[in-house]
Design a protein around this motif. Structure first.
Motif: not given
Length: 109
Positions: A65, A68-73
């Motif tokens: 975060d 600014h990396y996307a985390h969706r898991s």
């Protein structure tokens, strides 16, 4: 397969995201009782320590975060049982730093 024991802020993009992917693999093996890699030393050291593995995941997500990396898991907290501290190292912190230095990546080692 490797889950580092260093602060995630020290890991380069490749090692941060790679560890995150491998952590999910270990989590899946342990929570779904999968056989593949179930006897791998990295998997075995987390057996009975899903709480600690969950907390490591949260540390990785926090660093992702921050970058600014996307985390969706997300991991399900209800499965985070057992000990909350990892006390078994496959390599000391100094050895892990040495391993990363040899890779000549952007890790802060």
């Amino acid at each position: 397969m490797r889950i580092w024991d260093l602060n995630p802020c020290r890991l380069c993009r490749n090692h941060l995201l790679g560890e995150h992917r491998e952590l999910h693999a270990v989590w899946s093996i342990l929570t779904r009782h999968k056989k593949g890699y179930s006897r791998h030393p990295e998997t075995l050291r987390w057996k009975g320590k899903l709480r600690a593995l969950f907390l490591r995941h949260e540390a990785l997500v926090k660093e992702m975060d921050k970058r600014h990396y996307a985390h969706r898991s997300p991991l399900p907290p209800r499965l985070a049982t057992g000990r909350n501290k990892q006390d078994i190292l496959l390599a000391s912190s100094h050895q892990q730093i040495h391993i990363l230095r040899l890779k000549k990546c952007d890790c802060d080692v």
